[in-house]
Design a protein around this motif. Structure first.
Motif, mmCIF file in Angstrom:
data_model
loop_
_atom_site.group_PDB
_atom_site.id
_atom_site.type_symbol
_atom_site.label_atom_id
_atom_site.label_comp_id
_atom_site.label_asym_id
_atom_site.label_seq_id
_atom_site.Cartn_x
_atom_site.Cartn_y
_atom_site.Cartn_z
ATOM 1 N N GLY A 252 -18.729 -18.031 -0.918
ATOM 2 C CA GLY A 252 -17.347 -18.387 -1.234
ATOM 3 C C GLY A 252 -16.351 -17.314 -0.848
ATOM 4 O O GLY A 252 -16.708 -16.288 -0.257
ATOM 5 N N SER A 253 -15.096 -17.578 -1.189
ATOM 6 C CA SER A 253 -14.002 -16.680 -0.830
ATOM 7 C C SER A 253 -13.123 -16.383 -2.033
ATOM 8 O O SER A 253 -13.001 -17.207 -2.950
ATOM 9 C CB SER A 253 -13.130 -17.313 0.266
ATOM 10 N N LEU A 254 -12.515 -15.226 -1.998
ATOM 11 C CA LEU A 254 -11.516 -14.822 -2.983
ATOM 12 C C LEU A 254 -10.471 -13.984 -2.266
ATOM 13 O O LEU A 254 -10.754 -13.368 -1.234
ATOM 14 C CB LEU A 254 -12.134 -13.984 -4.110
ATOM 15 N N ARG A 255 -9.270 -13.957 -2.850
ATOM 16 C CA ARG A 255 -8.237 -13.078 -2.333
ATOM 17 C C ARG A 255 -7.680 -12.228 -3.459
ATOM 18 O O ARG A 255 -7.280 -12.744 -4.500
ATOM 19 C CB ARG A 255 -7.099 -13.861 -1.674
ATOM 20 N N LEU A 256 -7.646 -10.917 -3.207
ATOM 21 C CA LEU A 256 -7.047 -9.978 -4.140
ATOM 22 C C LEU A 256 -5.661 -9.589 -3.635
ATOM 23 O O LEU A 256 -5.440 -9.487 -2.428
ATOM 24 C CB LEU A 256 -7.904 -8.721 -4.275
ATOM 25 N N SER A 257 -4.764 -9.365 -4.583
ATOM 26 C CA SER A 257 -3.423 -8.885 -4.253
ATOM 27 C C SER A 257 -3.152 -7.616 -5.035
ATOM 28 O O SER A 257 -3.672 -7.422 -6.137
ATOM 29 C CB SER A 257 -2.370 -9.932 -4.630
ATOM 30 N N CYS A 258 -2.331 -6.769 -4.454
ATOM 31 C CA CYS A 258 -1.949 -5.518 -5.104
ATOM 32 C C CYS A 258 -0.481 -5.268 -4.788
ATOM 33 O O CYS A 258 -0.142 -4.942 -3.653
ATOM 34 C CB CYS A 258 -2.824 -4.375 -4.597
ATOM 35 N N ALA A 259 0.360 -5.453 -5.799
ATOM 36 C CA ALA A 259 1.798 -5.303 -5.629
ATOM 37 C C ALA A 259 2.237 -3.920 -6.089
ATOM 38 O O ALA A 259 1.920 -3.514 -7.219
ATOM 39 C CB ALA A 259 2.535 -6.383 -6.408
ATOM 40 N N ALA A 260 2.956 -3.234 -5.233
ATOM 41 C CA ALA A 260 3.426 -1.887 -5.539
ATOM 42 C C ALA A 260 4.902 -1.915 -5.899
ATOM 43 O O ALA A 260 5.681 -2.723 -5.379
ATOM 44 C CB ALA A 260 3.194 -0.964 -4.343
ATOM 45 N N SER A 261 5.279 -1.004 -6.766
ATOM 46 C CA SER A 261 6.679 -0.818 -7.119
ATOM 47 C C SER A 261 6.908 0.662 -7.384
ATOM 48 O O SER A 261 5.964 1.435 -7.541
ATOM 49 C CB SER A 261 7.068 -1.663 -8.338
ATOM 50 N N GLY A 262 8.168 1.035 -7.434
ATOM 51 C CA GLY A 262 8.503 2.440 -7.630
ATOM 52 C C GLY A 262 8.777 3.106 -6.290
ATOM 53 O O GLY A 262 9.491 2.563 -5.458
ATOM 54 N N SER A 263 8.191 4.264 -6.079
ATOM 55 C CA SER A 263 8.451 5.050 -4.859
ATOM 56 C C SER A 263 7.604 4.530 -3.689
ATOM 57 O O SER A 263 6.770 5.240 -3.121
ATOM 58 C CB SER A 263 8.152 6.512 -5.111
ATOM 59 N N VAL A 264 7.841 3.293 -3.302
ATOM 60 C CA VAL A 264 6.986 2.637 -2.291
ATOM 61 C C VAL A 264 7.142 3.253 -0.904
ATOM 62 O O VAL A 264 6.216 3.195 -0.099
ATOM 63 C CB VAL A 264 7.249 1.131 -2.248
ATOM 64 N N LEU A 265 8.287 3.838 -0.619
ATOM 65 C CA LEU A 265 8.483 4.434 0.711
ATOM 66 C C LEU A 265 7.602 5.656 0.926
ATOM 67 O O LEU A 265 7.389 6.082 2.061
ATOM 68 C CB LEU A 265 9.958 4.796 0.917
ATOM 69 N N SER A 266 7.071 6.210 -0.146
ATOM 70 C CA SER A 266 6.207 7.378 -0.024
ATOM 71 C C SER A 266 4.737 7.006 0.178
ATOM 72 O O SER A 266 3.889 7.875 0.355
ATOM 73 C CB SER A 266 6.337 8.251 -1.277
ATOM 74 N N ILE A 267 4.438 5.709 0.168
ATOM 75 C CA ILE A 267 3.039 5.267 0.294
ATOM 76 C C ILE A 267 2.556 5.435 1.733
ATOM 77 O O ILE A 267 3.161 4.924 2.670
ATOM 78 C CB ILE A 267 2.887 3.807 -0.151
ATOM 79 N N ILE A 268 1.447 6.128 1.888
ATOM 80 C CA ILE A 268 0.841 6.349 3.195
ATOM 81 C C ILE A 268 -0.130 5.211 3.523
ATOM 82 O O ILE A 268 -0.158 4.698 4.640
ATOM 83 C CB ILE A 268 0.087 7.693 3.210
ATOM 84 N N ASN A 269 -0.953 4.853 2.569
ATOM 85 C CA ASN A 269 -1.869 3.742 2.751
ATOM 86 C C ASN A 269 -2.170 3.094 1.412
ATOM 87 O O ASN A 269 -1.893 3.658 0.352
ATOM 88 C CB ASN A 269 -3.171 4.160 3.454
ATOM 89 N N MET A 270 -2.697 1.881 1.490
ATOM 90 C CA MET A 270 -3.115 1.121 0.314
ATOM 91 C C MET A 270 -4.474 0.521 0.592
ATOM 92 O O MET A 270 -4.853 0.342 1.770
ATOM 93 C CB MET A 270 -2.119 0.003 -0.017
ATOM 94 N N GLY A 271 -5.205 0.191 -0.449
ATOM 95 C CA GLY A 271 -6.490 -0.437 -0.238
ATOM 96 C C GLY A 271 -7.233 -0.664 -1.532
ATOM 97 O O GLY A 271 -6.621 -0.679 -2.612
ATOM 98 N N TRP A 272 -8.534 -0.838 -1.389
ATOM 99 C CA TRP A 272 -9.393 -1.069 -2.540
ATOM 100 C C TRP A 272 -10.662 -0.243 -2.480
ATOM 101 O O TRP A 272 -11.261 -0.092 -1.412
ATOM 102 C CB TRP A 272 -9.821 -2.547 -2.607
ATOM 103 N N TYR A 273 -11.030 0.279 -3.635
ATOM 104 C CA TYR A 273 -12.370 0.768 -3.885
ATOM 105 C C TYR A 273 -13.071 -0.300 -4.731
ATOM 106 O O TYR A 273 -12.439 -1.165 -5.314
ATOM 107 C CB TYR A 273 -12.339 2.077 -4.674
#
Length: 114
Positions: A16-37
């Motif tokens: 099967g399939s699933l989709r995860l989402s991760c919404a960022a807020s705050g100092s988002v312009l400083s984010i270099i990368n995003m992901g999951w462990y």
């Protein structure tokens, strides 16, 4: 400061399939990368996938060809589309965002079982 809110996850049958989402807020312009462990019982935390602001992606070998990470910069949200799920994908999935430090989401359980 960056705040992360995860959604998605749950119980799915093998294949099967699933989709995860991760919404960022705050100092988002400083984010270099995003992901999951992910962390399964009795196992070390493992980097699953990450995406940089320019769209560069990295995946752990175990999920290549099955998982796809993407990012909507307008919404400051990252997505992890997980297809062909296997029982060994069962774990708590933790969203992260890297700036000068690492910020974490609350985690979401993914269980792959028949």
């Amino acid at each position: 400061q960056v705040q992360l809110v995860e959604s998605g996850g749950g119980l799915v049958q093998p294949g099967g399939s699933l989709r995860l989402s991760c919404a960022a807020s705050g100092s988002v312009l400083s984010i270099i990368n995003m992901g999951w462990y992910r962390q399964a019982p009795g196992k070390e935390r493992e980097l699953v996938a990450r995406i940089f602001r320019d769209g560069t992606t990295n995946y752990v070998d175990a999920v290549k060809g099955r998982f796809t990470i993407s990012r909507d910069n307008a919404k400051d949200t990252a997505y992890l589309q997980m297809n062909s799920l296997k029982p060994e994908d069962t774990a708590v999935y933790l969203c992260f965002a890297t700036t000068w430090t690492k910020y974490w989401g609350q985690g979401t359980q993914v269980t792959v079982s028949s």
